[in-house]
Design a protein around this motif. Structure first.
Motif, PDB file in Angstrom:
ATOM      1  N   ASN A 211       0.821  -1.214   0.000  1.00 52.73           N
ATOM      2  CA  ASN A 211       0.000   0.000   0.000  1.00 52.73           C
ATOM      3  C   ASN A 211       0.853   1.262   0.000  1.00 52.73           C
ATOM      4  O   ASN A 211       0.579   2.208  -0.743  1.00 52.73           O
ATOM      5  CB  ASN A 211      -0.932   0.004   1.219  1.00 52.73           C
ATOM      6  CG  ASN A 211      -2.030  -1.033   1.112  1.00 52.73           C
ATOM      7  OD1 ASN A 211      -2.362  -1.493   0.016  1.00 52.73           O
ATOM      8  ND2 ASN A 211      -2.599  -1.424   2.246  1.00 52.73           N
ATOM      9  N   ARG A 212       1.888   1.278   0.817  1.00 51.12           N
ATOM     10  CA  ARG A 212       2.730   2.478   0.887  1.00 51.12           C
ATOM     11  C   ARG A 212       3.574   2.644  -0.371  1.00 51.12           C
ATOM     12  O   ARG A 212       3.738   3.752  -0.895  1.00 51.12           O
ATOM     13  CB  ARG A 212       3.608   2.417   2.140  1.00 51.12           C
ATOM     14  CG  ARG A 212       4.554   3.609   2.338  1.00 51.12           C
ATOM     15  CD  ARG A 212       3.843   4.959   2.275  1.00 51.12           C
ATOM     16  NE  ARG A 212       2.736   5.048   3.189  1.00 51.12           N
ATOM     17  CZ  ARG A 212       2.845   5.369   4.478  1.00 51.12           C
ATOM     18  NH1 ARG A 212       4.034   5.612   4.992  1.00 51.12           N
ATOM     19  NH2 ARG A 212       1.771   5.444   5.237  1.00 51.12           N
ATOM     20  N   LYS A 214       2.910   1.652  -3.336  1.00 44.87           N
ATOM     21  CA  LYS A 214       2.058   2.073  -4.454  1.00 44.87           C
ATOM     22  C   LYS A 214       1.824   3.577  -4.442  1.00 44.87           C
ATOM     23  O   LYS A 214       1.530   4.186  -5.476  1.00 44.87           O
ATOM     24  CB  LYS A 214       0.721   1.326  -4.398  1.00 44.87           C
ATOM     25  CG  LYS A 214       0.807  -0.106  -4.894  1.00 44.87           C
ATOM     26  CD  LYS A 214      -0.520  -0.842  -4.733  1.00 44.87           C
ATOM     27  CE  LYS A 214      -0.388  -2.292  -5.205  1.00 44.87           C
ATOM     28  NZ  LYS A 214      -1.655  -3.058  -4.977  1.00 44.87           N
ATOM     29  N   GLN A 215       1.929   4.196  -3.276  1.00 45.30           N
ATOM     30  CA  GLN A 215       1.807   5.648  -3.190  1.00 45.30           C
ATOM     31  C   GLN A 215       3.067   6.357  -3.678  1.00 45.30           C
ATOM     32  O   GLN A 215       3.081   7.580  -3.824  1.00 45.30           O
ATOM     33  CB  GLN A 215       1.525   6.063  -1.739  1.00 45.30           C
ATOM     34  CG  GLN A 215       0.200   5.554  -1.181  1.00 45.30           C
ATOM     35  CD  GLN A 215       0.030   5.907   0.292  1.00 45.30           C
ATOM     36  OE1 GLN A 215       0.825   6.651   0.869  1.00 45.30           O
ATOM     37  NE2 GLN A 215      -1.015   5.378   0.917  1.00 45.30           N
ATOM     38  N   GLY A 216       4.138   5.561  -3.888  1.00 42.30           N
ATOM     39  CA  GLY A 216       5.380   6.130  -4.390  1.00 42.30           C
ATOM     40  C   GLY A 216       6.360   6.555  -3.325  1.00 42.30           C
ATOM     41  O   GLY A 216       7.369   7.210  -3.622  1.00 42.30           O
ATOM     42  N   TYR A 217       6.094   6.180  -2.063  1.00 42.94           N
ATOM     43  CA  TYR A 217       6.968   6.588  -0.967  1.00 42.94           C
ATOM     44  C   TYR A 217       7.782   5.407  -0.433  1.00 42.94           C
ATOM     45  O   TYR A 217       7.353   4.253  -0.492  1.00 42.94           O
ATOM     46  CB  TYR A 217       6.142   7.174   0.180  1.00 42.94           C
ATOM     47  CG  TYR A 217       5.328   8.381  -0.209  1.00 42.94           C
ATOM     48  CD1 TYR A 217       5.952   9.549  -0.650  1.00 42.94           C
ATOM     49  CD2 TYR A 217       3.939   8.350  -0.150  1.00 42.94           C
ATOM     50  CE1 TYR A 217       5.208  10.653  -1.020  1.00 42.94           C
ATOM     51  CE2 TYR A 217       3.188   9.447  -0.510  1.00 42.94           C
ATOM     52  CZ  TYR A 217       3.828  10.603  -0.953  1.00 42.94           C
ATOM     53  OH  TYR A 217       3.086  11.692  -1.326  1.00 42.94           O
ATOM     54  N   SER A 248      -1.114   3.308  10.831  1.00 46.28           N
ATOM     55  CA  SER A 248      -0.486   3.876   9.638  1.00 46.28           C
ATOM     56  C   SER A 248       1.024   3.957   9.797  1.00 46.28           C
ATOM     57  O   SER A 248       1.537   4.329  10.853  1.00 46.28           O
ATOM     58  CB  SER A 248      -1.046   5.283   9.384  1.00 46.28           C
ATOM     59  OG  SER A 248      -0.385   5.887   8.300  1.00 46.28           O
ATOM     60  N   TYR A 251       5.621   8.367   7.286  1.00 46.49           N
ATOM     61  CA  TYR A 251       6.061   8.823   5.969  1.00 46.49           C
ATOM     62  C   TYR A 251       7.481   9.364   6.067  1.00 46.49           C
ATOM     63  O   TYR A 251       7.942   9.750   7.142  1.00 46.49           O
ATOM     64  CB  TYR A 251       5.135   9.913   5.441  1.00 46.49           C
ATOM     65  CG  TYR A 251       3.820   9.405   4.896  1.00 46.49           C
ATOM     66  CD1 TYR A 251       3.699   9.043   3.557  1.00 46.49           C
ATOM     67  CD2 TYR A 251       2.706   9.293   5.719  1.00 46.49           C
ATOM     68  CE1 TYR A 251       2.495   8.576   3.054  1.00 46.49           C
ATOM     69  CE2 TYR A 251       1.497   8.830   5.229  1.00 46.49           C
ATOM     70  CZ  TYR A 251       1.394   8.472   3.896  1.00 46.49           C
ATOM     71  OH  TYR A 251       0.199   8.011   3.400  1.00 46.49           O
ATOM     72  N   ILE A 259       1.460  15.909   2.263  1.00 47.46           N
ATOM     73  CA  ILE A 259       0.468  14.860   2.021  1.00 47.46           C
ATOM     74  C   ILE A 259      -0.520  14.786   3.170  1.00 47.46           C
ATOM     75  O   ILE A 259      -0.193  15.126   4.312  1.00 47.46           O
ATOM     76  CB  ILE A 259       1.141  13.476   1.861  1.00 47.46           C
ATOM     77  CG1 ILE A 259       1.980  13.149   3.099  1.00 47.46           C
ATOM     78  CG2 ILE A 259       1.990  13.411   0.618  1.00 47.46           C
ATOM     79  CD1 ILE A 259       2.564  11.779   3.064  1.00 47.46           C
ATOM     80  N   ASP A 262      -2.648   9.609   7.135  1.00 43.15           N
ATOM     81  CA  ASP A 262      -3.692   8.664   7.503  1.00 43.15           C
ATOM     82  C   ASP A 262      -4.045   8.860   8.972  1.00 43.15           C
ATOM     83  O   ASP A 262      -3.169   9.150   9.793  1.00 43.15           O
ATOM     84  CB  ASP A 262      -3.212   7.224   7.301  1.00 43.15           C
ATOM     85  CG  ASP A 262      -2.930   6.928   5.841  1.00 43.15           C
ATOM     86  OD1 ASP A 262      -3.486   7.645   4.993  1.00 43.15           O
ATOM     87  OD2 ASP A 262      -2.168   5.982   5.563  1.00 43.15           O
TER      88      ASP A 262
END
Length: 603
Positions: A211-212, A214-217, A248, A251, A259, A262
């Motif tokens: 999931n993380r 896929k967010q690009g981070y 969560s 980041y 951003i 969560d």
């Protein structure tokens, strides 16, 4: 009872000690006045008495040096080389040690001293012997062949007692035997081969990663492994998971402001507070060890473990109290005979269930739970972090390991005990990581009786070790000695555990590799740790085909400083900063990105 800080207790004890010569001086004053009719001024008596304290301390230190020299000669031995600092009591060396603990690579300066004096030196901090060795023959004596002569000792128990209590890591004699016996049933063969707990939480890890990413981070893999091992440990120990993986993930520092974060579920905040507090407490008792006997003076105004341990106790005690209440209500298996209580756990029984049947002492149970949590959580999380770090630095090793996993297990199958036993390269990768980054890099004992250690040069006299001496040993430094592991000892090469080097070096002397300790105190959870790490790595590499470091995501001040570049050994090539409290970890975490496999497991 009023709360007294360690510093106040230390000063109070010192005041009691210093009052003795003053009272003695006053008694002498009265004696002289009575029998010789000569009055000696009180100020002179008090001044002389106070001055007698440092004089007697100096005489005591001087006499001990003479006595040690004579005793060494009587045993046909020599004294361990002492480091000579520039200040009294080697205070400058202590200051350097504290500075290096915050900013340097593990073992800095100690490596230079070993090169100068050999792999055993006496740091002699504040006129107290502090001998440290990286010699397998000495470590074997401490841990195995002369085990009874080396104990944790009262000084260690006092400095660590506010965190570890009387648990298995901080006790000696009958108390240590008791704690070890009540923990042993949790690590029988039947218990360690049950992968259901691992599977449940591994799926959460992989889901969070996907999931993380896929967010690009980038993801802090160390934080993720700390959550994973906390969840597995609490379910394994208590039968109740704290679900820290449902929170969560953090980041990267450089994107947080841009951003939407969560929401943090309030129900899981206690597990995060527990982790942070426990880390703070462990750092404090590690600093106490570095300072030696004078550590209480740093805590005159507060016990630095008190606040974090309130949070830790607030997390642990309700769970323990609930288990005790269940026992008293007859909900646990009361038919279990007392003589069987130390042999095995019943199906579905947790370590906590077992502990409350052995004892109802809340403090004893809490101490043991915390000690086992260090063993089962911090060590495994740290090792998994360094494994992924080394895989990221060595893509060919990553590719070869993944190939073995796909060949032996396949892209989606759940690995079992036989699969893991069959993956030799996987075990080699884990062992090579434990060699370079042994999770407990430094440890210590205290001698009961005077003894000797063999000199590395057999033509030289053995070293004399006085009674009551703090004897530290470094597995970290021993694992990197080129004379023990070959000229490539600083390199990450899992094949050394598979090729001729294994026979040439390790089989010849098994005590050069001690990631799980040895002798009577060998880690009870060794095989459990291997299984948990192996399971996680199999599932991880089934799901991801590559991993890369992302230094831009690391917090400020957590990357190796420019002056490390080009330094000898691994220090010159390191891309993270290894740090140590009781165990090793990566400063600022381990920020990575991974490429998802097209044939990986579904979550």
């Amino acid at each position: 009872m009023a709360y007294l800080t360690p510093g106040i207790r230390f000063l109070a004890a010192g005041a009691g000690y210093t009052s003795v010569p003053v009272l003695g001086g006053i008694a002498i004053q009265r004696f002289i006045l009575k029998f010789y009719d000569v009055y000696v001024p009180t100020w002179a008596i008090v001044t002389a008495s106070v001055l007698a304290i440092p004089v007697s301390a100096f005489v005591s230190i001087f006499w001990k040096q003479i006595k040690d020299r004579r005793d060494a000669e009587a045993m046909g031995a020599q004294l361990v080389p002492k480091i000579q600092g520039r200040k009294l009591g080697n205070v400058d060396i202590l200051q350097t040690m504290m500075k290096l603990s915050k900013s340097a690579y593990p073992g800095d300066r100690l490596t230079e001293r070993f090169e100068t004096f050999g792999p055993v030196v006496n740091m002699y901090i504040l006129y107290s012997d502090r001998i440290i060795t990286a010699t397998p023959e000495h470590i074997k004596l401490i841990l195995a062949t002369d085990f009874q002569n080396y104990v944790k000792g009262e000084r260690t128990r006092q400095s660590m007692g506010s965190v570890l209590g009387t648990g298995v890591f901080n006790s000696d004699g009958d108390m240590w035997k008791f704690h070890r016996s009540i923990s042993r049933p949790a690590f029988t063969r039947e218990r360690i081969s049950d992968y259901e707990i691992f599977d449940r939480h591994t799926k959460m890890v992989i889901s969070q990663l996907k999931n993380r990413l896929k967010q690009g981070y980038a993801v802090d893999f160390q934080d993720l492994m700390s959550r994973f091992t906390l969840d597995t440990a609490t379910e394994f120990l208590f039968g109740t998971c704290v679900h820290s993986l449902s929170t969560s993930l953090p980041y990267p520092h450089n994107v947080v402001s841009s951003i939407p974060l969560d929401p943090e579920p309030a129900a899981t905040s206690s597990s995060e507070a527990f982790s942070d507090a426990f880390m703070d407490a462990l750092k404090t008792i590690t600093d106490r060890q570095r300072f030696g006997w004078i550590w209480p003076l740093r805590e005159i105004f507060e016990d630095k473990t008190r606040k974090p341990m309130k949070i830790v106790d607030g997390f642990i005690q309700p769970i323990v109290k609930e288990a005790l209440a269940k026992k008293r209500a007859g909900k646990l298996n009361e038919k279990k005979r007392e003589e069987e209580a130390s042999d095995h756990l019943e199906e579905g029984e947790t370590l906590l269930d077992h502990l409350v049947q052995v004892t109802e002492d809340l403090q004893v149970i809490k101490d043991e739970i915390l000690n086992i949590m260090i063993a089962g959580r911090d060590t495994t999380a740290g090792t998994l972090t360094f494994i992924v770090y080394l895989l990221a630095m060595h893509p060919p090793v990553m590719a070869r390991l993944r190939q073995e996993i796909l060949e032996k297990v396949g892209p989606t199958k759940l690995p079992d005990q036989d699969d893991i036993k069959d993956m030799k390269y996987l075990r080699a990768v884990i062992n090579e990581t434990l060699r370079l980054f042994p999770i407990v890099p430094f440890n210590a004992r205290e001698t009961v009786n005077a003894t000797t250690w063999p000199h590395p040069d057999p033509t030289q006299k053995p070293y004399y070790i006085p009674a009551g001496t703090r004897t530290a040993y470094s597995v970290f430094m021993m694992h990197r000695r080129k004379d023990l592991w070959g000229p490539d000892a600083d390199e990450f090469d899992p094949d050394r555990f598979l090729d001729d080097r294994l026979k040439k070096y390790m089989i010849k002397n098994s005590f050069i590799f001690l990631p799980f300790n040895a002798g009577p105190r060998i880690c009870l959870g060794q095989q459990f740790a291997y299984n948990e790490m192996s399971f996680m790595l199999v599932r991880l590499l089934q799901s991801f085909s590559s991993v890369t470091l992302d230094p831009t995501s690391a917090p400020h001040g957590s990357l190796p400083p420019p002056e490390w570049k080009g330094a000898p050994g691994r220090k010159g090539i390191e891309q993270v900063v290894p740090k140590v409290h009781l165990t090793m970890y990566s400063l600022g975490g381990l920020w990575v990105k991974m490429k998802e496999s097209t044939e990986g497991i579904e979550c």
